[in-house]
Design an enzyme around this catalytic site. Sequence first.
Site, PDB file in Angstrom:
ATOM      1  CG  ASN A  44       7.897  17.720 -10.711  1.00 15.33           C
ATOM      2  OD1 ASN A  44       8.532  18.716 -10.389  1.00 15.33           O
ATOM      3  ND2 ASN A  44       8.474  16.576 -11.003  1.00 15.33           N
ATOM      4  NE  ARG A 363      15.261  28.457 -12.548  1.00 16.70           N
ATOM      5  CZ  ARG A 363      14.031  28.965 -12.639  1.00 16.70           C
ATOM      6  NH1 ARG A 363      13.595  29.783 -11.697  1.00 16.70           N
ATOM      7  NH2 ARG A 363      13.247  28.658 -13.645  1.00 16.70           N
ATOM      8  NE  ARG A 393       6.402  30.402 -15.407  1.00 16.41           N
ATOM      9  CZ  ARG A 393       6.448  29.939 -16.652  1.00 16.41           C
ATOM     10  NH1 ARG A 393       7.119  28.839 -16.920  1.00 16.41           N
ATOM     11  NH2 ARG A 393       5.834  30.571 -17.621  1.00 16.41           N
ATOM     12  CG  HIS A 423      18.356  29.534 -19.824  1.00  9.52           C
ATOM     13  ND1 HIS A 423      18.782  28.302 -20.277  1.00  9.52           N
ATOM     14  CD2 HIS A 423      17.740  29.295 -18.645  1.00  9.52           C
ATOM     15  CE1 HIS A 423      18.423  27.365 -19.407  1.00  9.52           C
ATOM     16  NE2 HIS A 423      17.800  27.943 -18.408  1.00  9.52           N
ATOM     17  CE1 TYR A 456      18.035  21.191  -9.190  1.00  2.09           C
ATOM     18  CE2 TYR A 456      18.355  22.535 -11.138  1.00  2.09           C
ATOM     19  CZ  TYR A 456      17.568  22.124 -10.089  1.00  2.09           C
ATOM     20  OH  TYR A 456      16.312  22.646  -9.948  1.00  2.09           O
ATOM     21  NE  ARG A 557      14.785  17.033 -15.647  1.00  7.23           N
ATOM     22  CZ  ARG A 557      15.130  18.303 -15.522  1.00  7.23           C
ATOM     23  NH1 ARG A 557      16.388  18.601 -15.291  1.00  7.23           N
ATOM     24  NH2 ARG A 557      14.250  19.273 -15.637  1.00  7.23           N
ATOM     25  CG  HIS A 585      20.151  21.050 -14.856  1.00 10.59           C
ATOM     26  ND1 HIS A 585      21.020  22.118 -15.007  1.00 10.59           N
ATOM     27  CD2 HIS A 585      18.906  21.551 -15.007  1.00 10.59           C
ATOM     28  CE1 HIS A 585      20.323  23.215 -15.231  1.00 10.59           C
ATOM     29  NE2 HIS A 585      19.047  22.904 -15.242  1.00 10.59           N
TER      30      HIS A 585
END
Length: 681
Positions: A44, A363, A393, A423, A456, A557, A585
């Site tokens: 991270n 993704r 990304r 998205h 997730y 989160r 998530h």
Amino acid sequence: MDHYSFFDRDLSWLLFNERILLEAEKEDLPVMERVNFLSIFSSNLDEFYRVRMPVILAVNKLAKGAAHEKEDVLLEAQKLIERQQRKFGKVFTSRLIPLLKQNKVNLLFNESLPEAIRDKVADYFFSQVMAFLQPIDLSETGKKFFPENNRLYFLIILDVKGEKEKTVLLNIPSNQLPRFYSVSANDQQYIIFLDDIIRYNLDRLFASETVSGCYSFKITRDAELDLKDEYHGDLSEQIEKQLLKRDMGMATRFLHQPGIPLRTLHSITEKLGLQGSSVVEGGAYHNLKDLMGLPVSLPALRYTRWPPIVNTGMIDKESLFDHISDHDHIFHAPYQSYNSILRFFNEAAIDKDVQEISVTLYRVASDSRIVNALISAACNGKKVRVMVELKARFDEANNIKWAKKMKAAGVEIIYSDKALKVHAKIALVKRLVNGRVKYAGLLATGNFNESTAAFYTDHILMTANPTLLREMELLFMFLGKKAKTSEGYPIDFKHLLVAQFNLRQRFLELIDREIDHVKKGLQGAITIKLNNLEERILISKLYEASQAGVKISLIVRSICCIIPGVKGMSENITVRRIVDRYLEHGRIFIFHNNNEPEVFLGSADWMNRNIYRRIEVCFPVYDPGIRAEIMQIIDLQLNDNVQAVMLNQELQNISIEKHEPLVHSQRGIYELLQHKIDEKV
């Protein structure tokens, strides 16, 4: 809006990363899970320096000599990171390495090599490592070198008889060899860093010189892609070209081992063009995200596995689509098996009644069975339309690879434009059954990605609701038209909440309704679960609702810019954060509505990028049973006193006092869903 307070999002993100460290400190967690949390923290932090630090540095440069709210963020961020790094080092060296040693696992960390394994390590160096070493002598006039992003290097100072000292850069080839080498001896496992294998053998590499100093370092670079608005060629080609340049971006951090002589530090900073970066003194080892791959196989040192719950009643159905036609179904990954989602796409690929498949992919798994099913569908004569987001990304290259494969198979590929990301997580299947058109759809809070679905937490709705699916079809038509002409057309969404259309306005209206209820003496409450909360207009509306007396419970989160518990502004707002074995998530929105709650799920965080620069879809949960199930899950999370923390007015992570009954929400959710399956059997 100016009379409201907003926390800086970059500092908030760093405080979230500090929450990860709290897991590494927990004595009741298995030791390798604690090591994994250190790995996540390190990963991270690398991303922070790649994505957020370039912005902070740019704003800080602009703010010099002028009053600006971000002027001090760089200094505060550096202080936070320094404090967190000290905590990281203390937990790792003082607690986790000794615990590993108690289990006969010896991770050598700043230690000499035991005599019992020296021959094996030397053999590994000569047979495997040496071939990848490429020393660069920076003392040579005009010699230049460009350190790659987040690659590991040694800065080596050599004394040469009768000559001026030499400065040499040496790569640590962790991109070509495992970071750790494991060897057993005397009933003990020894794990050695690749870095140390090289350190131990420097005298073999520089036999004619004396090594007077050896210091590890790495450079972190800006990850932003420079997509030209005026570019009119194939977007995938432009992104591929930019990916080649990504690791050539501006240096944002020069992280180095302590002890480098000041003159050498100044010289290397200048020679490598690092003057604008943050110079950070770290430890002897960098890229500790590699700890995730530590070769320790003892089951007792890891979590007891929770096998994904299988809905056996659905397996028995001959046609999944007929089953969906009967009523809605929801799946909660990773608690429940993802096989039903894979079956949705697999069955669509071979079902003779299926005419069209449309799906958004953000993704994609590196070995995606979902994409392979879409390719099979196209080969089987189905019309397949896929919106592939090439600008996800760090997943751009993988998405481009799959887009090319699908296109070659006859799949219609749609790309979003440069300024807008798609998205949304939606899929639509169109069937012709006995002359009648029937639809089946998936609406999800997370990507259609079977790899991330293993860790997730997300919610995937299977539905044949015609009102929802008709609006999904209109959205796919819009995306296809916009991709071809750069122009769309207005859609009056009545059920779906879609960013760029009605999402923000609809959420504002739903908050206003709770305010109106309270003003009329009725009940008003809001519960929202998000990954990130930043967008100021929506936050301001929550502040307004709090002042009106609406009880607002937030589960956030990571980034959180709302400040809870401030008298006269947000005393009715609480914020929780949950970090556990699975990454939280899913996005959930519950509006009490005077005891007739409305529940929405979806892909949208409340961030500027989600609200203003993306196509997002949130969707209502109409089925009463599913709505009740979602509210049960949220109730467990709101009562978690094991893995949840509360955020205070400084957005620090405040532990919740443990008391009976102990509520561990992820364990409770697993048991709840297992019990529901058992009841049906």
